[in-house]
Motif scaffolding. Structure first.
Motif, PDB file in Angstrom:
ATOM      1  N   PHE A 166     -12.826  -5.830   1.605  1.00 60.40           N
ATOM      2  CA  PHE A 166     -13.377  -4.705   1.262  1.00 60.40           C
ATOM      3  C   PHE A 166     -14.885  -4.527   1.207  1.00 60.40           C
ATOM      4  O   PHE A 166     -15.528  -5.034   0.150  1.00 60.40           O
TER       5      PHE A 166
ATOM      6  N   CYS B 285      -7.190   5.019   3.092  1.00 63.01           N
ATOM      7  CA  CYS B 285      -7.565   4.393   1.921  1.00 63.01           C
ATOM      8  C   CYS B 285      -8.016   4.913   1.053  1.00 63.01           C
ATOM      9  O   CYS B 285      -9.118   6.014   1.081  1.00 63.01           O
TER      10      CYS B 285
ATOM     11  N   CYS C  49       0.959  -1.098   0.022  1.00 60.25           N
ATOM     12  CA  CYS C  49      -0.053   0.253  -0.012  1.00 60.25           C
ATOM     13  C   CYS C  49       0.792   1.325  -0.149  1.00 60.25           C
ATOM     14  O   CYS C  49       1.843   1.379   0.830  1.00 60.25           O
TER      15      CYS C  49
ATOM     16  N   CYS D 158     -10.609   1.619  -4.000  1.00 59.37           N
ATOM     17  CA  CYS D 158      -9.239   0.759  -4.397  1.00 59.37           C
ATOM     18  C   CYS D 158      -9.145  -0.580  -3.553  1.00 59.37           C
ATOM     19  O   CYS D 158      -9.311  -0.648  -2.179  1.00 59.37           O
TER      20      CYS D 158
ATOM     21  N   CYS E  61      -5.046  -4.217  -2.392  1.00 61.62           N
ATOM     22  CA  CYS E  61      -4.311  -5.086  -1.459  1.00 61.62           C
ATOM     23  C   CYS E  61      -5.104  -6.175  -1.269  1.00 61.62           C
ATOM     24  O   CYS E  61      -4.337  -7.193  -0.905  1.00 61.62           O
TER      25      CYS E  61
HETATM   26  S1  SF4 Z   1      -6.882  -0.631  -1.075  1.00 63.00           S
HETATM   27 FE1  SF4 Z   1      -5.356  -1.259   0.000  1.00 63.00          FE
HETATM   28  S2  SF4 Z   1      -3.632  -0.753  -1.436  1.00 63.00           S
HETATM   29 FE2  SF4 Z   1      -5.221   0.618  -1.807  1.00 63.00          FE
HETATM   30  S3  SF4 Z   1      -4.951   2.366  -0.583  1.00 63.00           S
HETATM   31 FE3  SF4 Z   1      -6.435   1.057   0.546  1.00 63.00          FE
HETATM   32  S4  SF4 Z   1      -4.775  -0.017   1.673  1.00 63.00           S
HETATM   33 FE4  SF4 Z   1      -3.684   0.986   0.298  1.00 63.00          FE
END
Ligand code: SF4
Ligand code: SF4
Lengths: 158, 280
Positions: B209, B191, B170, B195, B198
């Protein structure tokens, strides 16, 4: 042996021995007399993760073109089709990495070579130019990775 | 003996009439059950861990049922991360287990309300000691808290191996480590909304997520990890990645222009945004 080159992929170093040349598709190539031995560069291995499965879609003896699709790899972080780094006739595949792909993670520049072929090593890069190739393409490679990683945006009301 | 089992009902994010209807139907049906002590809370995922609602939830010590618009795994680890103790319960028999059981039931637009109510009844029936039942006829308790739509990773600690790949990957400082080098979501709100990168990088499939459209990312326990893998063929075909990326982008722009309002428009939009905004 002279000191290898190092390309930093973020925090992680990709070690690149200088006794061989590199293809733009992140494979190394070393001349062994008549034959050319091919393996993954540390850059490729770092992107892929722990190797889980490797398969070839062509047979020993096949004449391949540069960039021809010849196999497939599945690793912990990613999968990829595999492409021939140059034109030639495939003379052997390394059986030990086929049966234990994890070898690639531990021994990528020696015993974990992938295949051998006879051909012309056109268009290969010396270690320094390969590092420059990595430097130039790393930010965009990252973006491509993230672009792909970012697909399927949330459309679910949940 | 308790008179009723705490049932926490998380509201959907505002805006969807169908969801609101389902909420009404379910909360009414739940209130008609005397063995249910119903509390309605804002959308679980949007709650601040330090806010009053999480504080209230931390104080509940009995076995409880949580009904939310999240997959059970996602709901459970969202709570657990906020310091709510317990274990994700699956069968009524789980009440015998070491930690206080938390049953998490997931709602979505097409859920059959009856299946949720049946599940609640099954859990109530399996309770260690039967409930005497509430004697009052009151309205459900409502916890009100100002929330905004959040977007941050939720880690399934049962899956996480502590490899710290996510931390290394990240670029936005979301992750950190605690004093014993365990992964920590240090700045969840750093975050990037939308996205999920990760979660695809995590070798254990531990990062969720909960608001993502792909079940494997939003916490469906059954969705395969394989689906999460990146296909790097483009990088390994030997073409220059920069040319590839630009080609991708041009294709995306072209497709968007040629289709008036394509179904996949948002996907392409976000791919282009991704390429544009990513500050590397
Ligand atoms: S999704 Fe993961 S890689 Fe992307 S900003 Fe958030 S924590 Fe970071
Ligand atoms: S990448 Fe996954 S397994 Fe590794 S520390 Fe992060 S969450 Fe845990």
């Amino acid at each position: 042996m002279p000191k290898p080159l190092v390309f930093m992929m973020g925090q992680s170093p990709a070690i690149l021995p200088v006794d061989r040349r590199y293809a733009r598709n992140h494979m190394w190539v070393i001349e062994m007399g008549e034959t050319l031995r091919v393996g993954f560069s540390a850059y490729a291995v770092r992107l892929l993760g722990d190797m889980r499965h490797l398969e070839w879609s062509v047979e020993v003896g096949t004449e391949v073109l540069a960039g021809q699709q010849i196999g497939f790899v599945e690793a912990s972080k990613a999968t990829s089709d595999l492409y021939s780094p140059m034109p030639g006739r495939i003379t052997s595949f390394n059986d030990s990495v086929l049966s234990d792909p994890g070898l690639i993670n531990s021994n990528l520049y020696d015993s974990a070579w992938l295949m051998e072929l006879q051909g012309v090593c056109d268009g290969l890069l010396d270690p320094e130019p390969y590092v420059r190739h990595l430097e130039a393409s790393w930010p965009l490679a990252q973006r491509l990775l993230k672009g792909q990683a970012g697909r399927n945006p949330n459309q679910d009301p949940r | 003996m308790c008179d009723a089992m705490p049932v926490i009902f998380s509201e959907p994010r505002p805006g969807d009439a169908d969801q609101q209807e389902l909420v009404l139907l379910l909360t009414n049906a739940l209130m008609s059950r005397k063995a249910v002590d119903l509390t309605i809370v804002p959308h679980l995922y949007d709650l601040e861990p330090t806010g009053p609602t999480m504080e209230f939830l931390r104080e509940i010590e009995e076995p409880m049922i949580v009904i939310s618009w999240l997959y059970p795994r996602a709901a459970f680890w969202t709570l657990k991360t906020a310091g709510i103790a317990g274990q994700l319960a699956e069968e009524p028999a789980d009440q015998e287990e070491r930690e206080r059981p938390v049953w998490c039931l997931g709602l979505h637009s097409e859920v059959d309300p009856k299946s949720i109510l049946d599940e609640v009844d099954r859990i109530l029936a399996g309770a260690a000691a039967p409930f005497s039942g509430r004697s009052d006829n009151r309205e459900p308790t409502r916890r009100v808290e100002d929330t905004r739509e959040r977007w941050y990773p939720v880690i399934d600690r049962d899956r996480c191996s502590g490899c710290l790949e996510c931390l290394n990957f990240c670029l936005f400082g979301v992750y950190g480590t605690d004093s014993s080098d365990d992964i920590l979501i240090e700045q969840p709100d750093a975050c990037r909304p939308g996205c999920p990168a990760c979660s695809r990088i995590c070798p254990e499939g531990a990062i969720m997520f909960p608001q993502h459209g792909d079940p494997a990312i939003s916490g469906d326990a059954k969705a395969s990890l394989e689906g999460l893998k990146l296909d790097l063929s483009q990088l390994f075909s030997g073409a220059d990645p920069s040319a590839q990326a630009l080609a991708e982008r041009d294709r995306a722009v072209e497709t968007m222009q040629s289709q008036p309002k394509p179904a996949g428009g948002d996907r392409l939009d976000s791919l282009v945004d991704e390429l544009d905004e990513m500050d590397l």
